[in-house]
Design a protein around this motif. Structure first.
Motif, PDB file in Angstrom:
ATOM      1  N   MET A  41     -92.386 119.762 -14.107  1.00  0.00           N
ATOM      2  CA  MET A  41     -93.321 119.926 -15.201  1.00  0.00           C
ATOM      3  C   MET A  41     -92.599 119.843 -16.549  1.00  0.00           C
ATOM      4  N   ASN A  42     -91.405 120.388 -16.613  1.00  0.00           N
ATOM      5  CA  ASN A  42     -90.657 120.380 -17.862  1.00  0.00           C
ATOM      6  C   ASN A  42     -90.305 118.965 -18.283  1.00  0.00           C
ATOM      7  N   GLU A  43     -89.953 118.119 -17.317  1.00  0.00           N
ATOM      8  CA  GLU A  43     -89.595 116.740 -17.625  1.00  0.00           C
ATOM      9  C   GLU A  43     -90.805 115.958 -18.131  1.00  0.00           C
ATOM     10  N   ILE A  44     -91.964 116.234 -17.584  1.00  0.00           N
ATOM     11  CA  ILE A  44     -93.176 115.559 -18.041  1.00  0.00           C
ATOM     12  C   ILE A  44     -93.496 115.961 -19.483  1.00  0.00           C
ATOM     13  N   ALA A  45     -93.329 117.227 -19.802  1.00  0.00           N
ATOM     14  CA  ALA A  45     -93.570 117.684 -21.174  1.00  0.00           C
ATOM     15  C   ALA A  45     -92.591 117.038 -22.151  1.00  0.00           C
ATOM     16  N   LEU A  46     -91.338 116.900 -21.754  1.00  0.00           N
ATOM     17  CA  LEU A  46     -90.354 116.230 -22.606  1.00  0.00           C
ATOM     18  C   LEU A  46     -90.698 114.757 -22.816  1.00  0.00           C
ATOM     19  N   MET A 102     -83.554 111.190 -28.632  1.00  0.00           N
ATOM     20  CA  MET A 102     -82.663 112.280 -28.201  1.00  0.00           C
ATOM     21  C   MET A 102     -83.261 113.034 -27.013  1.00  0.00           C
ATOM     22  N   LEU A 103     -84.585 113.154 -27.001  1.00  0.00           N
ATOM     23  CA  LEU A 103     -85.229 113.852 -25.886  1.00  0.00           C
ATOM     24  C   LEU A 103     -85.124 113.072 -24.576  1.00  0.00           C
ATOM     25  N   GLN A 104     -84.956 111.769 -24.658  1.00  0.00           N
ATOM     26  CA  GLN A 104     -84.915 110.946 -23.456  1.00  0.00           C
ATOM     27  C   GLN A 104     -83.523 110.802 -22.860  1.00  0.00           C
ATOM     28  N   THR A 105     -82.493 111.085 -23.630  1.00  0.00           N
ATOM     29  CA  THR A 105     -81.138 110.875 -23.130  1.00  0.00           C
ATOM     30  C   THR A 105     -80.605 112.137 -22.448  1.00  0.00           C
ATOM     31  N   GLU A 106     -79.634 111.932 -21.607  1.00  0.00           N
ATOM     32  CA  GLU A 106     -79.035 113.060 -20.897  1.00  0.00           C
ATOM     33  C   GLU A 106     -77.596 113.319 -21.324  1.00  0.00           C
ATOM     34  N   SER A 107     -77.051 112.442 -22.135  1.00  0.00           N
ATOM     35  CA  SER A 107     -75.658 112.550 -22.538  1.00  0.00           C
ATOM     36  C   SER A 107     -75.536 113.162 -23.931  1.00  0.00           C
ATOM     37  N   TRP A 108     -74.647 114.133 -24.064  1.00  0.00           N
ATOM     38  CA  TRP A 108     -74.414 114.742 -25.372  1.00  0.00           C
ATOM     39  C   TRP A 108     -73.748 113.768 -26.335  1.00  0.00           C
ATOM     40  N   ALA A 109     -72.966 112.859 -25.797  1.00  0.00           N
ATOM     41  CA  ALA A 109     -72.316 111.863 -26.655  1.00  0.00           C
ATOM     42  C   ALA A 109     -73.350 110.956 -27.310  1.00  0.00           C
ATOM     43  N   VAL A 110     -74.356 110.553 -26.549  1.00  0.00           N
ATOM     44  CA  VAL A 110     -75.416 109.704 -27.104  1.00  0.00           C
ATOM     45  C   VAL A 110     -76.235 110.484 -28.123  1.00  0.00           C
ATOM     46  N   ILE A 111     -76.498 111.742 -27.857  1.00  0.00           N
ATOM     47  CA  ILE A 111     -77.241 112.576 -28.806  1.00  0.00           C
ATOM     48  C   ILE A 111     -76.482 112.691 -30.118  1.00  0.00           C
ATOM     49  N   LEU A 112     -75.185 112.914 -30.043  1.00  0.00           N
ATOM     50  CA  LEU A 112     -74.384 113.014 -31.258  1.00  0.00           C
ATOM     51  C   LEU A 112     -74.324 111.686 -32.012  1.00  0.00           C
ATOM     52  N   LYS A 113     -74.261 110.573 -31.286  1.00  0.00           N
ATOM     53  CA  LYS A 113     -74.257 109.266 -31.937  1.00  0.00           C
ATOM     54  C   LYS A 113     -75.579 109.000 -32.644  1.00  0.00           C
ATOM     55  N   LEU A 114     -76.687 109.341 -32.002  1.00  0.00           N
ATOM     56  CA  LEU A 114     -77.993 109.161 -32.632  1.00  0.00           C
ATOM     57  C   LEU A 114     -78.129 110.031 -33.885  1.00  0.00           C
ATOM     58  N   LEU A 115     -77.661 111.256 -33.791  1.00  0.00           N
ATOM     59  CA  LEU A 115     -77.706 112.147 -34.946  1.00  0.00           C
ATOM     60  C   LEU A 115     -76.823 111.623 -36.071  1.00  0.00           C
ATOM     61  N   LEU A 116     -75.672 111.091 -35.728  1.00  0.00           N
ATOM     62  CA  LEU A 116     -74.785 110.515 -36.732  1.00  0.00           C
ATOM     63  C   LEU A 116     -75.413 109.297 -37.405  1.00  0.00           C
ATOM     64  N   ILE A 117     -76.109 108.479 -36.637  1.00  0.00           N
ATOM     65  CA  ILE A 117     -76.805 107.329 -37.220  1.00  0.00           C
ATOM     66  C   ILE A 117     -77.810 107.787 -38.251  1.00  0.00           C
ATOM     67  N   TRP A 118     -78.596 108.789 -37.918  1.00  0.00           N
ATOM     68  CA  TRP A 118     -79.609 109.283 -38.851  1.00  0.00           C
ATOM     69  C   TRP A 118     -78.964 109.922 -40.081  1.00  0.00           C
ATOM     70  N   LEU A 119     -77.919 110.695 -39.874  1.00  0.00           N
ATOM     71  CA  LEU A 119     -77.262 111.350 -41.003  1.00  0.00           C
ATOM     72  C   LEU A 119     -76.563 110.342 -41.925  1.00  0.00           C
ATOM     73  N   LEU A 120     -76.125 109.214 -41.401  1.00  0.00           N
ATOM     74  CA  LEU A 120     -75.548 108.170 -42.242  1.00  0.00           C
ATOM     75  C   LEU A 120     -76.623 107.325 -42.923  1.00  0.00           C
ATOM     76  N   ALA A 121     -77.767 107.186 -42.283  1.00  0.00           N
ATOM     77  CA  ALA A 121     -78.857 106.403 -42.883  1.00  0.00           C
ATOM     78  C   ALA A 121     -79.501 107.130 -44.056  1.00  0.00           C
ATOM     79  N   LEU A 122     -79.502 108.453 -44.039  1.00  0.00           N
ATOM     80  CA  LEU A 122     -80.122 109.205 -45.145  1.00  0.00           C
ATOM     81  C   LEU A 122     -79.443 108.944 -46.487  1.00  0.00           C
ATOM     82  N   PRO A 123     -78.124 109.126 -46.611  1.00  0.00           N
ATOM     83  CA  PRO A 123     -77.517 108.834 -47.919  1.00  0.00           C
ATOM     84  C   PRO A 123     -77.507 107.338 -48.249  1.00  0.00           C
ATOM     85  N   ALA A 124     -77.450 106.487 -47.234  1.00  0.00           N
ATOM     86  CA  ALA A 124     -77.488 105.047 -47.510  1.00  0.00           C
ATOM     87  C   ALA A 124     -78.834 104.650 -48.101  1.00  0.00           C
ATOM     88  N   SER A 125     -79.888 105.203 -47.572  1.00  0.00           N
ATOM     89  CA  SER A 125     -81.221 104.910 -48.095  1.00  0.00           C
ATOM     90  C   SER A 125     -81.397 105.456 -49.508  1.00  0.00           C
TER      91      SER A 125
END
Length: 107
Positions: A1-6, A57-80
């Protein structure tokens, strides 16, 4: 049930993010002058990208991918923000002043 909610939360976040991208594009096409256009575009795109990143981020299972996605967003904010500032400054300094609509509503 938890996976379906995610999965539903992820899909909702992705849909909402794409909706913000669409709203920013509509603002870019519809607003009257350069300043309001870049304001609408940068605000909507930053929020849209944040929601898309959150959905992914909710769909991935790897912490490395989560950190990379977060880094992409944090770099896109000042660039924008920097690109928005440079475009507004160029518009202000150029001979092509921002046009403001002179249309008035009939009384």
């Amino acid at each position: 049930m938890n996976e379906i909610a995610l999965q539903w939360l992820s899909a909702f976040s992705l849909f909402l993010g794409v909706s913000f991208f669409f709203a920013g594009t509509v603002g870019l096409l519809r607003f009257p002058d350069t300043y309001t256009r870049i304001h609408a575009l940068t605000k909507a795109d930053n929020l849209g990208l944040g929601l898309v990143i959150f959905g992914l981020m909710l769909q991935t299972e790897s912490w490395a991918v989560i950190l990379k996605l977060l880094l992409i967003w944090l770099l896109a904010l000042p660039a924008s923000a920097t690109a928005c500032h440079l475009l507004a400054r160029h518009t202000l300094r150029s001979e092509h002043r921002a046009r403001v609509s002179t249309w008035q509503e009939p009384q």
